[in-house]
Design a protein around this motif. Structure first.
Motif, mmCIF file in Angstrom:
data_model
loop_
_atom_site.group_PDB
_atom_site.id
_atom_site.type_symbol
_atom_site.label_atom_id
_atom_site.label_comp_id
_atom_site.label_asym_id
_atom_site.label_seq_id
_atom_site.Cartn_x
_atom_site.Cartn_y
_atom_site.Cartn_z
ATOM 1 N N MET A 10 20.253 7.076 1.632
ATOM 2 C CA MET A 10 20.687 5.826 0.992
ATOM 3 C C MET A 10 20.235 5.811 -0.458
ATOM 4 S SD MET A 10 20.744 2.184 2.702
ATOM 5 C CE MET A 10 19.327 1.174 2.474
ATOM 6 N N GLN A 11 21.138 5.419 -1.339
ATOM 7 C CA GLN A 11 20.765 5.349 -2.748
ATOM 8 C C GLN A 11 19.750 4.237 -2.973
ATOM 9 O OE1 GLN A 11 24.218 4.343 -5.018
ATOM 10 N NE2 GLN A 11 25.603 5.502 -3.723
ATOM 11 N N GLY A 12 18.803 4.469 -3.840
ATOM 12 C CA GLY A 12 17.894 3.415 -4.271
ATOM 13 C C GLY A 12 16.664 3.281 -3.414
ATOM 14 N N ASP A 13 15.631 2.669 -4.008
ATOM 15 C CA ASP A 13 14.372 2.465 -3.291
ATOM 16 C C ASP A 13 14.519 1.329 -2.305
ATOM 17 O OD1 ASP A 13 13.517 4.196 -5.230
ATOM 18 O OD2 ASP A 13 12.769 2.576 -6.531
ATOM 19 N N ILE A 14 13.733 1.427 -1.257
ATOM 20 C CA ILE A 14 13.699 0.335 -0.300
ATOM 21 C C ILE A 14 12.295 -0.227 -0.292
ATOM 22 C CG2 ILE A 14 14.040 -0.372 2.075
ATOM 23 C CD1 ILE A 14 15.975 1.957 2.348
ATOM 24 N N ILE A 15 12.143 -1.479 -0.553
ATOM 25 C CA ILE A 15 10.827 -2.114 -0.569
ATOM 26 C C ILE A 15 10.780 -3.088 0.590
ATOM 27 C CG2 ILE A 15 9.255 -3.558 -1.913
ATOM 28 C CD1 ILE A 15 10.985 -2.670 -4.384
ATOM 29 N N ALA A 16 9.777 -2.933 1.414
ATOM 30 C CA ALA A 16 9.666 -3.848 2.536
ATOM 31 C C ALA A 16 9.007 -5.130 2.069
ATOM 32 C CB ALA A 16 8.853 -3.209 3.650
ATOM 33 N N VAL A 17 9.530 -6.260 2.482
ATOM 34 C CA VAL A 17 8.927 -7.531 2.121
ATOM 35 C C VAL A 17 8.763 -8.378 3.365
ATOM 36 C CG1 VAL A 17 9.789 -7.605 -0.238
ATOM 37 C CG2 VAL A 17 11.193 -8.520 1.620
ATOM 38 N N GLY A 18 7.890 -9.333 3.286
ATOM 39 C CA GLY A 18 7.734 -10.287 4.375
ATOM 40 C C GLY A 18 8.273 -11.625 3.927
ATOM 41 N N PRO A 19 8.392 -12.569 4.848
ATOM 42 C CA PRO A 19 8.924 -13.877 4.486
ATOM 43 C C PRO A 19 8.128 -14.520 3.355
ATOM 44 C CG PRO A 19 8.654 -13.687 6.869
ATOM 45 C CD PRO A 19 8.057 -12.460 6.277
ATOM 46 N N GLU A 20 6.804 -14.227 3.282
ATOM 47 C CA GLU A 20 5.995 -14.877 2.237
ATOM 48 C C GLU A 20 6.308 -14.287 0.878
ATOM 49 O OE1 GLU A 20 4.297 -11.915 3.771
ATOM 50 O OE2 GLU A 20 5.111 -13.074 5.440
ATOM 51 N N THR A 21 6.501 -12.953 0.839
ATOM 52 C CA THR A 21 6.639 -12.306 -0.460
ATOM 53 C C THR A 21 8.083 -12.225 -0.925
ATOM 54 O OG1 THR A 21 6.727 -10.206 0.661
ATOM 55 C CG2 THR A 21 4.584 -10.888 -0.178
ATOM 56 N N LEU A 22 9.010 -12.550 -0.029
ATOM 57 C CA LEU A 22 10.431 -12.335 -0.330
ATOM 58 C C LEU A 22 10.845 -13.016 -1.635
ATOM 59 C CD1 LEU A 22 13.368 -11.611 0.304
ATOM 60 C CD2 LEU A 22 13.487 -13.731 1.580
ATOM 61 N N VAL A 23 10.610 -14.323 -1.686
ATOM 62 C CA VAL A 23 11.117 -15.054 -2.834
ATOM 63 C C VAL A 23 10.481 -14.551 -4.120
ATOM 64 C CG1 VAL A 23 11.384 -17.341 -3.850
ATOM 65 C CG2 VAL A 23 11.573 -17.045 -1.382
ATOM 66 N N ARG A 24 9.193 -14.212 -4.032
ATOM 67 C CA ARG A 24 8.511 -13.735 -5.222
ATOM 68 C C ARG A 24 9.126 -12.423 -5.687
ATOM 69 N NH1 ARG A 24 3.189 -13.255 -3.495
ATOM 70 N NH2 ARG A 24 3.410 -10.999 -3.454
ATOM 71 N N GLU A 25 9.366 -11.529 -4.735
ATOM 72 C CA GLU A 25 9.961 -10.232 -5.099
ATOM 73 C C GLU A 25 11.356 -10.426 -5.693
ATOM 74 O OE1 GLU A 25 9.141 -7.097 -5.105
ATOM 75 O OE2 GLU A 25 7.106 -7.231 -4.328
ATOM 76 N N ALA A 26 12.096 -11.308 -5.072
ATOM 77 C CA ALA A 26 13.456 -11.548 -5.561
ATOM 78 C C ALA A 26 13.397 -12.086 -6.982
ATOM 79 C CB ALA A 26 14.186 -12.531 -4.649
ATOM 80 N N ALA A 27 12.478 -13.003 -7.219
ATOM 81 C CA ALA A 27 12.351 -13.566 -8.555
ATOM 82 C C ALA A 27 11.936 -12.477 -9.530
ATOM 83 C CB ALA A 27 11.320 -14.685 -8.551
ATOM 84 N N GLN A 28 11.039 -11.588 -9.076
ATOM 85 C CA GLN A 28 10.599 -10.504 -9.949
ATOM 86 C C GLN A 28 11.774 -9.613 -10.334
ATOM 87 O OE1 GLN A 28 7.613 -10.226 -11.308
ATOM 88 N NE2 GLN A 28 8.531 -8.546 -12.491
ATOM 89 N N ALA A 29 12.616 -9.341 -9.332
ATOM 90 C CA ALA A 29 13.799 -8.514 -9.602
ATOM 91 C C ALA A 29 14.653 -9.165 -10.675
ATOM 92 C CB ALA A 29 14.603 -8.321 -8.323
ATOM 93 N N LYS A 30 14.765 -10.473 -10.590
ATOM 94 C CA LYS A 30 15.579 -11.180 -11.572
ATOM 95 C C LYS A 30 14.953 -11.025 -12.962
ATOM 96 C CE LYS A 30 17.660 -15.653 -12.449
ATOM 97 N NZ LYS A 30 17.816 -17.011 -11.962
ATOM 98 N N VAL A 31 13.636 -11.189 -12.999
ATOM 99 C CA VAL A 31 12.948 -11.055 -14.280
ATOM 100 C C VAL A 31 13.153 -9.648 -14.831
ATOM 101 C CG1 VAL A 31 10.677 -11.044 -15.380
ATOM 102 C CG2 VAL A 31 11.254 -12.805 -13.705
ATOM 103 N N ASP A 32 13.140 -8.673 -13.927
ATOM 104 C CA ASP A 32 13.308 -7.292 -14.373
ATOM 105 C C ASP A 32 14.737 -6.962 -14.765
ATOM 106 O OD1 ASP A 32 10.677 -7.039 -13.804
ATOM 107 O OD2 ASP A 32 10.948 -6.019 -11.873
ATOM 108 N N GLY A 33 15.629 -7.931 -14.665
ATOM 109 C CA GLY A 33 16.996 -7.691 -15.100
ATOM 110 C C GLY A 33 17.906 -7.162 -14.018
ATOM 111 N N TYR A 34 17.503 -7.325 -12.784
ATOM 112 C CA TYR A 34 18.373 -6.874 -11.693
ATOM 113 C C TYR A 34 19.411 -7.944 -11.368
ATOM 114 C CZ TYR A 34 15.722 -2.694 -10.516
ATOM 115 O OH TYR A 34 15.170 -1.461 -10.541
ATOM 116 N N ARG A 35 20.552 -7.476 -10.936
ATOM 117 C CA ARG A 35 21.609 -8.368 -10.487
ATOM 118 C C ARG A 35 21.624 -8.323 -8.967
ATOM 119 N NH1 ARG A 35 26.949 -6.757 -9.082
ATOM 120 N NH2 ARG A 35 26.564 -4.666 -9.857
ATOM 121 N N LEU A 36 21.729 -9.467 -8.351
ATOM 122 C CA LEU A 36 21.784 -9.487 -6.891
ATOM 123 C C LEU A 36 23.158 -9.004 -6.456
ATOM 124 C CD1 LEU A 36 20.511 -10.357 -4.145
ATOM 125 C CD2 LEU A 36 21.836 -12.434 -4.396
#
Ligand code: SF4
Ligand code: SF4
Ligand code: SF4
Ligand code: SF4
Ligand code: SF4
Ligand code: SF4
Ligand code: SF4
Ligand code: SF4
Lengths: 148, 638, 136, 358, 124, 283
Positions: free
Chosen positions: C1-27
């Motif tokens: 599969m292309q790309g890294d896979i990062i495991a997240v839990g329900p607690e960290t999910l939103v934070r990681e998603a927000a971080q991705a946004k800050v890093d310039g990722y598009r959902l």
């Protein structure tokens, strides 16, 4: 005289309503292609009216699903008599390749009476024209209203 | 003798009856008094028809000179207004009424040397038309007010009826109006003019809510401004000509003289305030808080007509002057602007109010245009507008009492619940905008008359188009419902049906009789001052420039109407289908299944183009424009 | 599969998603897979300059999942879709179709769960069509 | 207070596909737009349970008839990755050729529908008339006008003969001429500009944040095109994404118009470089593992998530289509616009509901 | 404004794009995947087509010797034609004509054994 | 009297027949401009006859009333035209028809009809003043509003009223429901409002509106014809050219929105009329 005129006019002026149930667009674009210069079904007086209240023929493409079956019935009800229903493409005939999917009810004839079946996936514009011509038979023989 | 009796019935009887209404506080008796007075007024007014034109001189009443009586009453009246000024703490009213008191005193005690013995009362066809309108339409409205006020007070849950005051003022007003239009002595005219101002004030305030009182005070000061302009104008006229005999002033007009013109301009200004032309429209809009019969009587069919009546009277005197042109442009401007504002309204009574302002503007334009055709148009408009607007107000009032709202959008589909009233309302609307009915006939005349003046015709055509817009929308809204059941008239008090029926039938018959009205009543009023504008034969009005086949068209329209009704009856057998809602309608009428499987009502209710025609967008500009025009008008006379 | 896979839990999910946004990722989207009768995987695919990155959230079926639609508004469609098809519940959804995005009452049975059908869904009576009479 | 609520769709002549928008408008200005989907939802991802992974090709082709070919490419690519199948080069080029033919017909179709959305009927007719030539090419080379079913795991089922290639080239030349003849109208007519310029604004940051893809994204000035990743034979062709910066309907229209011409160019390149050889690699075994694979459709990025466990039926097939990604952007474009702009704006993302809902 | 004028005027004077179907019928392209035909003389009822058909619209009953296809569910993909080991399946170039009733394509063969003349029947 | 009857009958019978033929030709020409063959020329008649033979369905019985009202008013306007009556009056009566059509649409609660009706009102608002101004121009030139006197006017009006003829063209485009002004409804419903104004008219009632429209076409072309009333050749050429231009414009422009229409038509129409009128005043 008048009666003849009206009957003649019925087959000379079938107005279409096209409803896309859950077609994959394949059949839709073929229906649309019929309107375009290359097939130009306006030659037969056919126009796509987009409004059930003005339509004589209901062209249905795609499978009937749980949500759009009500829409289909509504549209059919709003069309004034005489009217004909033409199912286009294997989806509309039987559900086609999707007929076992969970949200699919099946062919159009599961919810409203179908007068003409046009097979194909998608049905070719020529086939659609043939189908409409077949549908006209029904319009022609339908009775006239009691009083004009 | 006959004229004497009839005239005094028309003017004095209402004053008497008004007193009775106030004193006798039984509902029955009051209704009876109102009915009897009304019928007597109608009979007397009709009785005057064969007697016109005539002149009367006021002699003495109970041994006192009528002139002095009026003078005393005048002062009383002005002091009363001053009192209201104090009571409601309105500086403007105080100042204006004081100014008027001073001026009247100056005029009466210092200027006027001798009181003219003759020509206090003059009745020609124009006055007669006004008398007929006041007496007939006014009485009908008063009749309808009887059931209306009963319901009204029931709605408001008053513990103490205030109807005696209401009818006191209403009936009194009728007398004052008759007096006004019959006066030839401008001082009499002025007196009655002020009486109507007061009546209007009292009636607007009738419900005693905070808004009602506020609006009433606004009406009071604006009209007082008109009164002040009037009295200043009178002073000027007296300077110029040494008398206040209206007819003489018109006949011996000296349009060259500045004072004369300025005085007339001031009279026009007074007329504009009374007719609520821009920028004085706000009092009329505010007046819509009054019970609907008041709006019908004072604020559409009679009192606001005083202004146009006055200017139409004065028209020959200002013929060919710059003032006349100004009046024309000003009127046309109001016609257009008020029509535009009406488009942006969804409050039914406000639409009616703007429409009234608009039509009055058109009459002013006709008067200012000052050609035989336009004056004819103006007079006809007064007649038809009075009938139809009264009808529409009564209809709105009746509907309002059922649905407890005046908003057009709330009247949507009122046909389903009150079919007959809705039908009559639609008839009223149709008579406002469609040939062969009278309003359109007059508009046709006005347009053909205005065709030679391109700015006027431009404004008038735009205004007419806007007019069509708001009326047609309203008519359609009333009919807008998926209802298709049997036609079954709703229940209403007899007097209501009587009033609605009489007014609508009256308007229709008068439309049909327009050529006859023209030959019998307008042509005589015109002859002398103007050339006769039309030939009327076989129910067709015609001149070199145009032709309007009133009678034949009416026949065709009637046939068309019958055919269409027949079509409706046949359509009753048609299958009723739901309106088109993109295929997701559900069985509940007008609902569709929207997002999240919720039922949503499909509606189209806020299409009033408020971004273009809203009051907040237009009023300031319109007032500015009107102000500029007024300054131009007054300044132009100097 | 292309790309890294990062495991997240329900607690960290939103934070990681927000971080991705800050890093310039598009959902890009969310993919939901049923792992077994009890658990599902939700993959959050992100893209930046044509490279992919995925967050993998493994949750038991019954537990509500925090919605990331407050951070990535566009996620509301995919989350609603998962609600429809897998019967999960997202908390804090920007626009909540409550399981009616695709499905009519006739088929509201979490059609994408082949190992289990959520008990509560099986016999829920069709909720009444709620009326929305012109929100006075 | 009073409002106007319009049920826009599912049956609506301007939307050939059923989607419902509950529009709240004042006068004619949109204040709120809430969509309702599900009129096309079939649940075909779940058909993977009933059809084996070969048969699923025909199913995913019917996610949507318009770019069916590209769906199949994406799907096959994923399976080929899982099964480690090397596709013959000729097949890769053929995939490009048919993909680009699909893009052209899809864009022509869109240009026509877009013209229709602002009531320019004769322009609609022109574009659709040109499009028929592409349909003929499809039919002559693959056997069907719309759903061409040429992809198989490991390559393609049909080949192009020399004669066919020559004919296709000459047809393409005519098509290019025909399209260019309409350039002046589509890109500079006063009435068209009036209806499209400044409508449905979407800035570049907004576009990325809302996850927009394809011409919708590129119309806002973001140069992102999955073909840049070089799947199939795109890596060997000369290609630049088409970008416009204004972010309105007009910009999106320009992107698609220019992409149409770019696609013709790509086909010419592909034909010029078409390698000889096999078109199909025999495959054995069954896929296993999970993968994400992406291609660029006419409407933008298409993503397949495939999870297989060595059975003939796939464990999970997830399809994220471009319109699904563009709908949030659409919803933010609508409020504040006029009712008459609704069709134009809705069409401007080139909505494909059948793929959105699957 | 009026940028379209040259195009429409050209249309007015040049030949129209319309194919006058059904007055003139265009010959179909060679490779068109049209109506499905099973040549009853060739079919050995092996059932490969039924297995591979993505639409699952073919049923082969080996014991009864029948081959049935639902032409209303067939998607004309041609997979069966590609699979058939006996080359008994073909697709005509013409599309299947519209019908007013449901149809099935039914073929009775000899169970198990190869025969000379099984008849193909099409019933409504 | 006999002459009058003849006029009435011609107006009443020939009017819609010609109007129908013209709209048939219109459709063929439109098709040709789009590289299509198009329907037979009698197509509008087939359409109307078919609609007359359809089941009657209504949303509200008032639709029937309004459809008849529209037909009655438009036919009346044409008859008056043939009777050489007063132009202003004819315009008023034509407006009556338009109003009936709107009221009928408003009688349905469907937002599509409603918004369509409101847009039609805006269209009326746009073209009515223009038509009146055209008629005023005619009056200024010929000294009368009566058609009779226009017909006896010695020289073609077009020479004196060229700008007003353009203004009439605007009104004509709106009235014929041609792009860029086909806002409230159009011939085939490919717009945001489905069929807008006509959405909920159906069957025989739709036929009535169709026939009414033929009358309107006749009336408007009659108005155009007045601009070259001195010779029938000039008249024919004028009408043919005008109509061709209408169809052409329909085919080379997008549909605009009502704000643009109101602004553009009023600005252009009023300016052109003013220029022409002032010219007439000063000449
Ligand atoms: S029949 Fe085929 S082309 Fe038509 S809608 Fe169904 S899948 Fe699409
Ligand atoms: S609804 Fe009318 S009658 Fe009733 S209280 Fe109000 S104004 Fe009076
Ligand atoms: S109008 Fe009313 S509030 Fe004012 S003084 Fe009279 S009774 Fe009092
Ligand atoms: S984007 Fe549209 S055309 Fe492409 S596959 Fe999806 S539905 Fe089909
Ligand atoms: S893809 Fe476009 S043309 Fe096809 S159905 Fe969807 S909206 Fe219509
Ligand atoms: S048609 Fe071919 S594949 Fe099918 S059963 Fe017969 S021989 Fe076997
Ligand atoms: S053509 Fe395709 S769908 Fe039809 S029977 Fe053969 S394999 Fe099945
Ligand atoms: S309404 Fe639609 S189909 Fe009809 S002419 Fe206009 S664009 Fe064409």
């Amino acid at each position: 005289m008048l009666k003849n005129l009206i009957q003649k006019s019925r087959i000379k002026s079938p107005w279409l309503l096209h409803y896309d149930c859950s077609s994959c667009n394949g059949c839709d674009i073929e229906v649309l292609a019929c309107l375009t210069p290359v097939y130009d079904i306006e030659r037969f007086g056919i126009i796509n009216v987009g409004n059930p209240k003005h339509a004589d023929i209901l062209l249905v493409t795609g499978t009937v699903n749980q949500r759009n079956k009500k829409v289909l019935v509504n549209l059919f009800d709003q069309m004034p008599h005489p009217k004909a229903v033409i199912a286009i493409g294997s989806c509309a005939l039987s559900g086609g390749i999707f007929r076992e999917a969970y949200n699919v009810v099946g062919g159009v004839d599961k919810v409203i009476p179908v007068d003409v079946y046009v097979p194909g996936c998608p049905a070719k514009p020529e086939a659609i024209i043939d189908g409409v011509v077949l549908g006209l038979e029904k319009l022609k023989t339908a009775s006239l209203p009691a009083r004009l | 003798m006959m004229t004497n009796t009839l005239t005094s019935t028309l003017v004095l009887l209402p004053f008497l009856a008004a007193g009775c209404c106030y004193v006798l506080r039984s509902n029955r008796v009051r209704s009876l008094v109102v009915l009897v007075t009304g019928f007597l007024l109608i009979i007397s007014a009709v009785g005057l028809i064969p007697l016109t034109p005539f002149t009367l001189s006021a002699g003495n009443l109970l041994g006192v000179r009528v002139h002095d009586l009026v003078m005393v009453a005048d002062f009383l009246l002005l002091f009363l207004i001053l009192y209201f000024g104090f009571k409601h703490r309105s500086l403007v009213v105080k100042i204006l009424s004081l100014l008027q008191i001073l001026l009247v005193a100056y005029l009466e005690f210092f200027l006027i040397k001798e009181v003219p013995a003759t020509g206090t009362i003059y009745c020609d066809s124009l006055a007669l038309i006004m008398v007929l309108i006041v007496s007939v339409v006014g009485s009908i409205i008063c009749f309808q007010a009887i059931p209306y006020m009963r319901n009204h007070e029931a709605h408001l849950r008053l513990d103490k009826s205030r109807q005696h005051r209401f009818f006191l003022v209403m009936i009194l007003f009728l007398g004052a109006m008759n007096g006004l239009v019959l006066s030839n002595d401008l001082l009499f005219f002025y007196f009655f003019f002020e009486v109507t101002t007061l009546c209007s004030f009292l009636l607007i305030a009738h419900d005693h809510t905070a808004t009602a009182i506020q609006n009433a005070v606004r009406a009071l000061w604006m009209n007082s401004l008109g009164g002040a302009a009037f009295i200043v104008g009178l002073t000027g006229l007296y300077y110029q000509s040494g008398h206040l005999d209206l007819q003489l002033i018109i006949i011996n007009a000296s349009p060259g003289a500045r004072v004369f013109l300025l005085s007339l301009a001031l009279l026009c200004l007074a007329a504009f305030t009374k007719s609520a032309q821009f920028p004085f429209q706000s009092w009329l809009l505010g007046a819509m808080v009054a019970p609907t019969p008041v709006s019908a009587l004072l604020h559409s069919s009679t009192m606001v007509k005083v202004g146009v009546y006055l200017v139409l009277r004065l028209a020959p005197a200002i013929h060919g002057t710059f003032l006349s042109q100004c009046v024309a442009i000003f009127g046309a401007f109001t016609f257009l602007a008020a029509a535009a504002l009406a488009v942006g309204q969804s409050n039914g009574k406000k639409v009616l109010a703007y429409s009234t302002i608009s039509n009055l503007g058109l009459i002013f334009a006709c008067a200012g245009l000052n050609t035989p055709q336009s004056v004819t148009a103006g007079i006809l408009l007064i007649v038809f507008h009075a009938f139809i607007k009264a009808l529409l107000f009564l209809c709105v009032g009746t509907i309002e009492q059922h649905i407890a709202s005046r908003d057009i959008e709330d009247m949507r589909g009122v046909y389903a619940t009150m079919p007959l009233t809705a039908l009559i309302t639609v008839m009223g609307v149709i008579m406002m905008i469609m040939p062969p009915f009278g309003v359109l006939l007059s508009k046709w005349m006005a347009m053909e008359a205005a065709a030679r003046s391109f700015y006027l015709i431009l404004i008038i055509t735009l205004g007419s188009a806007l007019t069509v817009m708001y009326w047609a929308r309203w008519a359609g809204t009333l009919m807008s419902d998926p209802f298709a059941g049997r036609f079954k008239p709703e229940r209403q008090p007899l007097l209501t049906w009587g009033a609605l029926g009489a007014l609508s039938a009256g308007a229709a018959v008068l439309s049909l009789a327009a050529p006859w009205i023209y030959t019998r009543m307008i042509a005589p009023a015109m002859s002398g001052t103007y050339l006769l504008p039309y030939r009327a034969s076989g129910g067709i009005l015609e001149n070199a420039a145009g032709v309007f086949a009133v009678l034949p068209l009416s026949v065709v329209a009637a046939v068309g109407f019958i055919l269409s009704i027949w079509a409706v009856k046949r359509a009753a057998g048609a299958r009723i289908v739901a309106p088109y809602l993109s295929g997701i309608q559900v069985t509940e009428p007008g609902m569709f299944k929207g997002p999240m499987n919720r039922l949503v009502k499909a509606e189209a209710k806020n299409y009033y183009l408020s971004s273009i025609f809203g009051e907040h967008k237009l009023t300031a500009w319109v007032n500015l424009g009107a102000g500029v025009l007024l300054i131009l008008m007054l300044g132009g006379t100097l | 599969m292309q790309g890294d896979i990062i495991a997240v839990g329900p607690e960290t999910l939103v934070r990681e998603a927000a971080q991705a946004k800050v890093d310039g990722y598009r959902l890009v989207t969310l993919s939901c897979v049923e792992l077994d009768a009890e658990t599902v995987d939700i993959l959050y695919h992100f893209d930046k300059d044509l490279t992919l990155k995925h967050l993998r959230l493994t949750v038991p079926k019954g537990t509500p999942v925090p919605s990331i639609s407050a951070v990535h508004w566009a996620a509301f469609l995919a989350e609603n879709e998962i609600q429809d098809l897998f019967g999960l519940h997202f908390t804090g959804l920007a626009v909540d179709y409550e399981g009616t995005l695709y499905l009519e009452d006739e088929v509201r049975r979490t059609p994408f769960c082949r190992y289990s059908i959520r008990q509560s869904d099986k016999n829920t009576p069709a909720p009444d069509a709620r009326q929305e009479m012109g929100e006075n | 207070m009073f409002k106007t609520v319009i049920p826009f769709g599912p049956q609506h002549p301007v939307l050939p596909e059923p989607i419902h928008l509950k529009l709240t408008v004042e006068d004619e200005r949109i204040t709120e737009a809430i969509p309702s989907l599900g009129f096309v939802h079939r649940g075909l991802e779940r058909l993977a349970d009933l059809r084996d992974f070969h048969q699923m090709i025909q199913v995913v082709e019917r996610v949507c008839g318009i770019c069916s070919m590209i769906h199949a490419v994406c799907y096959c690519q994923g399976i080929e990755e899982l099964m480690a199948v090397e596709v013959p080069p000729r097949a890769k080029f053929l995939r490009v050729i048919w993909s680009e033919l699909h893009r052209i017909h899809s864009h022509l179709l869109w240009l026509g529908l877009f013209a229709d959305s602002f009531g320019f009927e004769s322009l609609f007719m022109q574009f659709w008339r040109i499009r028929e030539k592409i349909m003929d090419i499809n039919e002559a080379t693959t056997g069907n006008r719309v759903i061409i079913s040429v992809n198989v795991v490991g390559g393609v089922r049909r080949d192009l003969s020399h004669a066919q290639i020559k004919w296709v080239l000459s047809e393409l030349q005519m098509i290019e001429q025909d399209i260019k003849r309409l350039e002046n109208t589509m890109l500079s007519d006063y009435t068209i500009k009036k209806r499209t310029v400044g409508k449905g604004l979407l800035t570049a940051p907004q576009a990325s944040e809302l996850g927009a893809v394809g011409p919708t994204l590129r119309g806002s000035g973001v140069a992102q095109d999955i073909r840049q990743t070089g799947y199939a034979a795109y890596g060997e062709l000369d290609f630049e994404p088409v970008v416009e910066t204004d972010g309105d309907c007009y910009a999106r229209c320009k992107v698609r118009f220019r992409e149409t011409l770019a696609s013709i160019d790509l086909i010419l390149q592909a034909i010029a470089n078409l390698p000889a050889g096999e078109t199909r690699q025999k495959v054995k075994g069954r896929p296993e593992g999970e993968t994400v694979t992406r291609v660029e459709q006419p409407r933008g990025e298409l993503l397949y998530y495939i999870k297989a466990n060595g059975n003939k039926n796939l464990e999970r097939l997830r399809i994220r289509t471009p319109t699904f990604a563009n709908i949030p952007a659409l919803l933010t474009m609508l409020p504040g616009m006029w009712l008459s702009d609704v069709p134009v704006i809705v069409l401007s993302i080139d909505p494909c509901i059948s793929c959105t809902e699957r | 404004m009026f940028k379209m004028t040259p195009n429409v005027l050209r249309n007015l004077i040049s030949k129209k794009a319309t194919r006058r179907y059904p007055r003139q019928v265009r010959p179909p392209y060679e490779s068109v995947r049209g109506e499905l035909r099973n040549d009853s003389t060739q079919c050995n009822l092996c059932g490969a087509c039924a297995l591979k058909c993505p639409s699952q619209c073919i049923t082969v009953d080996k014991t009864a010797g029948t081959w049935t296809c639902d032409p209303f569910a067939c998607v004309y993909c041609g997979v069966c034609v590609d699979t058939c080991p006996a080359q008994s399946l073909t697709q005509k170039r013409e599309y299947r004509p519209p019908a007013v009733e449901r149809q099935t394509i039914f073929m009775q063969g000899e169970p198990r054994k190869k025969t000379k003349t099984p008849e193909a029947v099409e019933s409504g | 009297m006999i002459l009058t009857t003849v006029y009435v009958l011609t107006g009443f019978v020939i009017g819609p027949l010609l109007g129908g033929l013209i709209s048939g030709l219109d459709r063929i020409l439109t098709a040709r401009l789009q590289s299509r063959i198009g329907p037979p020329i009698l197509q509008p008649f087939y359409d109307a006859a078919k609609l007359l033979g359809k089941e009657k369905t209504v949303v509200n019985v008032w639709q029937a009333f309004c459809a008849f009202g529209y037909l009655a008013a438009t036919s009346m306007a044409v008859v008056l035209f043939f009777l050489r009556s007063d132009l202003l009056l004819i315009l008023f009566i034509q407006a009556v028809g338009a109003v009936f059509l709107v009221v009928g649409a408003l009688a349905s609660t469907s937002p599509f009809s409603q918004v369509g009706a409101h847009r039609e009102l805006l269209q009326i608002l746009s073209y009515e003043p223009l038509l009146v101004l055209v008629v005023v121009g005619i009056y200024l030139e010929t000294g009368s509003f009566k058609i009779g006197s226009v017909l006896t006017h010695p020289e073609p009006l077009l020479l004196k009223l060229p700008f007003l003829f353009v203004v009439l063209g605007y009104a004509l485009t709106i009235k014929l429901r041609k792009s860029p002004f086909d806002l409230s409804t159009s011939h085939h419903a490919h717009q945001e409002l489905v069929k807008g104004l006509l959405t909920d008219y159906s069957g025989p009632y739709l036929a009535l509106t169709e026939i009414g429209h033929w009358y309107e076409i006749m009336l408007l072309l009659g108005l155009c014809a007045l601009f070259w009333a001195t010779h029938w050749v000039g008249m024919t050429i004028l009408i043919v050219v005008t109509y061709f231009m209408e169809v052409l414009i329909d085919n080379v422009s997008a549909r605009m929105n009502w704000r643009w229409m109101l602004g553009y038509v009023w600005a252009m129409g009023l300016t052109l009329s003013l220029v022409n009128l002032i010219w007439l005043y000063t000449a």
